[in-house]
Design a protein around this motif. Structure first.
Motif, PDB file in Angstrom:
ATOM      1  N   ASP A 256     109.654 -36.930  93.764  1.00 51.33           N
ATOM      2  CA  ASP A 256     110.770 -36.372  94.530  1.00 51.33           C
ATOM      3  C   ASP A 256     110.343 -35.137  95.314  1.00 51.33           C
ATOM      4  OD1 ASP A 256     112.543 -38.352  93.649  1.00 51.33           O
ATOM      5  OD2 ASP A 256     113.188 -37.164  91.929  1.00 51.33           O
ATOM      6  N   SER A 257     109.505 -34.318  94.715  1.00 49.17           N
ATOM      7  CA  SER A 257     109.025 -33.125  95.428  1.00 49.17           C
ATOM      8  C   SER A 257     108.101 -33.496  96.574  1.00 49.17           C
ATOM      9  CB  SER A 257     108.328 -32.155  94.477  1.00 49.17           C
ATOM     10  OG  SER A 257     109.285 -31.374  93.806  1.00 49.17           O
ATOM     11  N   LYS A 258     107.333 -34.580  96.419  1.00 49.16           N
ATOM     12  CA  LYS A 258     106.487 -35.033  97.529  1.00 49.16           C
ATOM     13  C   LYS A 258     107.364 -35.366  98.731  1.00 49.16           C
ATOM     14  CE  LYS A 258     102.743 -36.820  94.691  1.00 49.16           C
ATOM     15  NZ  LYS A 258     101.955 -37.970  94.263  1.00 49.16           N
ATOM     16  N   ALA A 259     108.440 -36.077  98.485  1.00 49.59           N
ATOM     17  CA  ALA A 259     109.354 -36.442  99.574  1.00 49.59           C
ATOM     18  C   ALA A 259     110.026 -35.207 100.162  1.00 49.59           C
ATOM     19  CB  ALA A 259     110.397 -37.426  99.066  1.00 49.59           C
ATOM     20  N   GLU A 260     110.500 -34.317  99.298  1.00 56.31           N
ATOM     21  CA  GLU A 260     111.191 -33.117  99.764  1.00 56.31           C
ATOM     22  C   GLU A 260     110.246 -32.208 100.540  1.00 56.31           C
ATOM     23  OE1 GLU A 260     114.401 -30.724 100.552  1.00 56.31           O
ATOM     24  OE2 GLU A 260     114.366 -32.748  99.722  1.00 56.31           O
ATOM     25  N   LEU A 261     109.028 -32.081 100.080  1.00 61.14           N
ATOM     26  CA  LEU A 261     108.049 -31.257 100.778  1.00 61.14           C
ATOM     27  C   LEU A 261     107.791 -31.827 102.173  1.00 61.14           C
ATOM     28  CD1 LEU A 261     106.125 -28.854 100.705  1.00 61.14           C
ATOM     29  CD2 LEU A 261     104.414 -30.357  99.674  1.00 61.14           C
TER      30      LEU A 261
ATOM     31  N   THR B 214     109.096 -31.261  86.660  1.00 61.19           N
ATOM     32  CA  THR B 214     110.522 -31.382  86.968  1.00 61.19           C
ATOM     33  C   THR B 214     111.149 -30.007  87.139  1.00 61.19           C
ATOM     34  OG1 THR B 214     110.624 -33.452  85.734  1.00 61.19           O
ATOM     35  CG2 THR B 214     112.718 -32.364  86.197  1.00 61.19           C
ATOM     36  N   ALA B 215     110.734 -29.048  86.316  1.00 59.63           N
ATOM     37  CA  ALA B 215     111.252 -27.687  86.443  1.00 59.63           C
ATOM     38  C   ALA B 215     110.792 -27.051  87.752  1.00 59.63           C
ATOM     39  CB  ALA B 215     110.815 -26.841  85.255  1.00 59.63           C
ATOM     40  N   MET B 216     109.561 -27.372  88.155  1.00 61.24           N
ATOM     41  CA  MET B 216     109.074 -26.866  89.446  1.00 61.24           C
ATOM     42  C   MET B 216     109.985 -27.348  90.575  1.00 61.24           C
ATOM     43  SD  MET B 216     105.008 -27.529  89.094  1.00 61.24           S
ATOM     44  CE  MET B 216     104.098 -27.034  87.660  1.00 61.24           C
ATOM     45  N   ARG B 217     110.338 -28.646  90.515  1.00 60.75           N
ATOM     46  CA  ARG B 217     111.230 -29.205  91.542  1.00 60.75           C
ATOM     47  C   ARG B 217     112.612 -28.566  91.461  1.00 60.75           C
ATOM     48  NH1 ARG B 217     114.079 -33.647  90.123  1.00 60.75           N
ATOM     49  NH2 ARG B 217     112.259 -34.587  89.132  1.00 60.75           N
ATOM     50  N   ASN B 218     113.137 -28.422  90.250  1.00 60.13           N
ATOM     51  CA  ASN B 218     114.463 -27.822  90.100  1.00 60.13           C
ATOM     52  C   ASN B 218     114.481 -26.392  90.616  1.00 60.13           C
ATOM     53  OD1 ASN B 218     115.502 -30.171  88.976  1.00 60.13           O
ATOM     54  ND2 ASN B 218     115.176 -29.503  86.871  1.00 60.13           N
ATOM     55  N   LEU B 219     113.430 -25.632  90.328  1.00 61.20           N
ATOM     56  CA  LEU B 219     113.341 -24.260  90.816  1.00 61.20           C
ATOM     57  C   LEU B 219     113.218 -24.246  92.339  1.00 61.20           C
ATOM     58  CD1 LEU B 219     113.192 -21.254  90.131  1.00 61.20           C
ATOM     59  CD2 LEU B 219     110.713 -21.531  89.870  1.00 61.20           C
ATOM     60  N   ALA B 220     112.420 -25.147  92.885  1.00 57.88           N
ATOM     61  CA  ALA B 220     112.299 -25.253  94.345  1.00 57.88           C
ATOM     62  C   ALA B 220     113.659 -25.512  94.974  1.00 57.88           C
ATOM     63  CB  ALA B 220     111.320 -26.367  94.715  1.00 57.88           C
ATOM     64  N   ASN B 221     114.438 -26.386  94.346  1.00 60.55           N
ATOM     65  CA  ASN B 221     115.776 -26.676  94.870  1.00 60.55           C
ATOM     66  C   ASN B 221     116.670 -25.441  94.816  1.00 60.55           C
ATOM     67  OD1 ASN B 221     115.114 -29.333  95.442  1.00 60.55           O
ATOM     68  ND2 ASN B 221     115.867 -30.091  93.483  1.00 60.55           N
ATOM     69  N   CYS B 222     116.518 -24.631  93.774  1.00 57.36           N
ATOM     70  CA  CYS B 222     117.281 -23.382  93.688  1.00 57.36           C
ATOM     71  C   CYS B 222     116.931 -22.469  94.864  1.00 57.36           C
ATOM     72  CB  CYS B 222     117.006 -22.672  92.366  1.00 57.36           C
ATOM     73  SG  CYS B 222     117.721 -23.461  90.918  1.00 57.36           S
TER      74      CYS B 222
ATOM     75  N   MET C 263     109.193 -24.200  99.337  1.00 60.34           N
ATOM     76  CA  MET C 263     108.062 -25.047  99.727  1.00 60.34           C
ATOM     77  C   MET C 263     106.907 -24.901  98.748  1.00 60.34           C
ATOM     78  SD  MET C 263     108.172 -24.859 103.883  1.00 60.34           S
ATOM     79  CE  MET C 263     106.871 -26.042 104.093  1.00 60.34           C
ATOM     80  N   SER C 264     106.643 -23.680  98.302  1.00 59.91           N
ATOM     81  CA  SER C 264     105.554 -23.446  97.365  1.00 59.91           C
ATOM     82  C   SER C 264     105.790 -24.196  96.044  1.00 59.91           C
ATOM     83  CB  SER C 264     105.409 -21.942  97.096  1.00 59.91           C
ATOM     84  OG  SER C 264     104.455 -21.716  96.084  1.00 59.91           O
ATOM     85  N   TRP C 265     106.997 -24.110  95.513  1.00 58.95           N
ATOM     86  CA  TRP C 265     107.281 -24.803  94.251  1.00 58.95           C
ATOM     87  C   TRP C 265     107.308 -26.318  94.435  1.00 58.95           C
ATOM     88  CZ3 TRP C 265     106.239 -23.157  89.717  1.00 58.95           C
ATOM     89  CH2 TRP C 265     106.274 -21.794  89.439  1.00 58.95           C
ATOM     90  N   HIS C 266     107.834 -26.788  95.573  1.00 62.84           N
ATOM     91  CA  HIS C 266     107.773 -28.237  95.831  1.00 62.84           C
ATOM     92  C   HIS C 266     106.316 -28.698  95.929  1.00 62.84           C
ATOM     93  CE1 HIS C 266     111.809 -29.742  96.051  1.00 62.84           C
ATOM     94  NE2 HIS C 266     112.182 -28.881  96.984  1.00 62.84           N
ATOM     95  N   ARG C 267     105.492 -27.890  96.565  1.00 57.65           N
ATOM     96  CA  ARG C 267     104.070 -28.249  96.690  1.00 57.65           C
ATOM     97  C   ARG C 267     103.417 -28.331  95.304  1.00 57.65           C
ATOM     98  NH1 ARG C 267     102.788 -25.129 100.572  1.00 57.65           N
ATOM     99  NH2 ARG C 267     102.689 -26.742 102.138  1.00 57.65           N
TER     100      ARG C 267
END
Length: 188
Positions: free
Chosen positions: A170-175, A134-142, A157-161
């Motif tokens: 959620d990161s799969k969808a965002e990526l 979840t933190a990876m996704r939150n950081l990716a969003n930042c 993209m790297s953090w979402h991946r």
């Protein structure tokens, strides 16, 4: 036969026992079942929070995070964002990466503390580097929005991946969206 309150207490005890043995996922599943039972009526929810408090007094990091969540949301207790943040910090000191993420979220939202996007992103980074999806996704969003960090599509993209590979839906969808938008619209 156990009363409903005793069932909640038994499930929470089992959850905390399995967590302390290093099986956090099993603990979370049992904990979530206990919380579902507890939410059925206010007294059970108060009993649930009392159980979390007892486990927190024994320094169970996961119980501390869930107690912080109760204070953050006002479920079973009077909502108190400052107290939630203090509890998350205590759990973070005990190594709970979910609490580290929640501290970041508190700074991003300004919940229980002054809003500080850079501090929020720094807490997300600490949790993400520890492997918390979840933190990876939150950081990716930042990185995607430039909140608290310099906007950087490649880092987003790297953090979402990384989050997607760790199972964050959620990161799969965002990526997928970022990959499609980077290459323009799909062609027939």
């Amino acid at each position: 036969s156990l009363t409903p309150g005793e069932r909640v207490e038994a499930l929470l005890s089992k959850a905390l026992a399995t967590y302390s043995l290093g099986r956090g996922e099993v603990s979370q599943t049992i904990y979530d079942a206990a919380l579902t039972l507890a939410k059925a009526e206010p007294k059970r929810l108060r009993d649930h929070v009392a159980s979390l408090q007892r486990a927190s007094d024994a320094n169970h990091p996961y119980a501390l995070r869930k107690l912080g969540n109760a204070y953050s949301s006002g479920h079973g207790v009077k909502q108190d964002e400052e107290r939630a943040l203090a509890i998350y910090k205590r759990a973070a000191e005990l190594g709970d990466l979910g609490s580290v993420n929640n501290i970041g979220y508190a700074y991003v939202r300004g919940a229980g503390t002054a809003k500080d996007l850079a501090k929020g992103a720094a807490w997300y980074l600490q949790s993400a580097e520890g492997g918390f999806p979840t933190a990876m996704r939150n950081l990716a969003n930042c990185y995607e929005t430039g909140e608290g960090v310099k906007r950087d599509r490649a880092k987003a993209m790297s953090w979402h991946r990384r989050a997607a590979e760790a199972g964050d839906v959620d990161s799969k969808a965002e990526l997928g969206y970022l990959l499609i938008s980077a290459n323009g619209p799909l062609k027939d």
